[in-house]
Every structure is written in C-alpha cells, then in structure tokens.
Design an enzyme around this catalytic site. Structure first.
Site, PDB file in Angstrom:
ATOM      1  CB  THR A   1      -3.294   3.480   0.529  1.00  0.00           C
ATOM      2  OG1 THR A   1      -3.296   4.283  -0.647  1.00  0.00           O
ATOM      3  CG2 THR A   1      -4.447   2.499   0.474  1.00  0.00           C
TER       4      THR A   1
ATOM      5  CG  LEU B   1      -1.947  -1.057   1.376  1.00  0.00           C
ATOM      6  CD1 LEU B   1      -2.649  -0.952   2.719  1.00  0.00           C
ATOM      7  CD2 LEU B   1      -2.958  -0.953   0.251  1.00  0.00           C
ATOM      8  CG  ASP B   2      -0.341   4.893  -1.970  1.00  0.00           C
ATOM      9  OD1 ASP B   2      -0.817   5.394  -0.935  1.00  0.00           O
ATOM     10  OD2 ASP B   2      -0.962   4.829  -3.043  1.00  0.00           O
ATOM     11  CB  ALA B   3       3.214   6.764   2.247  1.00  0.00           C
TER      12      ALA B   3
END
Length: 186
Positions: free
Chosen positions: A7, A3-5
């Site tokens: 999300t 997950l990106d930062a």
C-alpha cells in the site's frame, strides 16, 4: 498510521503517543480515505456494482467482528473510493476480497482533515500547526480551536503542501515519504 508493504500513500509520523493513539486506533472514528484499483468486476452489470458498494459500506464483518459503517463508491470503471472510520489489519483488502474484487493498487489519500495533496513518493513536508490542531480536533471529535487560524473548523480538508523543510527541533511535525509511502509526521 501503518501501511502494509503493498500500500502507498499518506502516513502521519509523531512522537506524541496520545495523538497517534487517538488518530490511528481501530476505534478512533477518524476517517481514512483510500483509492483502490481493482479487477474482477469487468463482467458485472450496474446493479451488481451498486450492491457491491452497499455491501462495502455496511454489513460486513472480519473474523466475526462487524465493521463500522464505511463509505464506498466507484470513481470510474476500475477504481473505488473507500472511506473508513476504523483501521483493522488489511481491512480494505479483506473487504474487497469478500465481495469478489482483487486489489491491484491501494493508496491512502486522506487521514481526517489531512489530504495527501501534491506530495509525491519520496517527499516530506512539515505539517503546519493549524493542520495539527485540526487533526487533533478530528481525533477528539470536536471542532478545531477558534483562534482565527483554522477557518471552518475540523470539517474542512486541507492538502499538505508539496514542499517542506526538515524541522530542526523535536516534537515537530513533518510530512515525509519513502519509496513505498508518502508520510505526514506530526
């Protein structure tokens, strides 16, 4: 599943490389469900909202590559539900941007048959073996093994319990969470 930062949500952690590849690769076919809080649509009429969800569901491409069919729909006045069967880098954010929506919050709530359930940020829990089997079955496109412990096969979803204990052995499954994400470790 990364997950990106920006999300939050469900993550699976495993030391089984084959499982990770089958579940999280862009072409795995395993559904990933997201809740997306957006802005930019406040002045849209119902017709434009419907057109937007149809476009999100199919007919989009990222970097010239067509996206697999998705499911998209409005949950309320500011939140969408998006279900993908692939996982390209920042895909939900890019899709929303292409239709004129700004993502305010993005949370993954399901991977295959595994639903986030009652886990809060910072929590983890062991993933029971019957859910591991159902996840594997979803990853290989089959029904779960018919050993009696998995009613209904891989089409039913199961919520992860909110409490768990850290497994003492390697090759175990757990659900865990950091400040940013809730995670399931298999």
């Amino acid at each position: 599943g990364r997950l990106d930062a920006d999300t939050t949500g469900l993550m699976l952690w495993t030391d089984d490389a084959d499982m990770a590849r089958r579940v999280m690769s862009a072409d795995s076919g395993v559904e990933k469900e997201y809740l997306v809080r957006v802005k930019g649509h406040e002045a849209w009429d119902e017709r434009r909202r419907e057109r937007t969800t149809r476009l999100l569901a199919h007919g989009m491409a990222i970097d010239g590559v067509p996206l697999h069919r998705a499911t998209a729909g409005w949950l309320n006045g500011e939140q969408l539900r998006v279900v993908l069967t692939e996982g390209r880098h920042r895909q939900v954010r890019k899709m929303c941007d292409m239709v004129g929506l700004e993502v305010l919050a993005l949370k993954r709530v399901r991977i295959g048959p595994i639903r986030l359930g009652g886990l809060r940020t910072g929590q983890w829990s062991a993933l029971p073996s019957h859910l591991q089997r159902r996840l594997w079955a979803a990853a290989v496109g089959q029904d779960a093994p018919g050993d009696g412990s998995v009613p209904g096969g891989s089409s039913r979803e199961c919520a992860i319990p909110a409490e768990g204990t850290l497994p003492k052995r390697r090759n175990s499954t757990r659900v865990t969470s950091s400040r940013v994400v809730n995670e399931v470790v298999i």
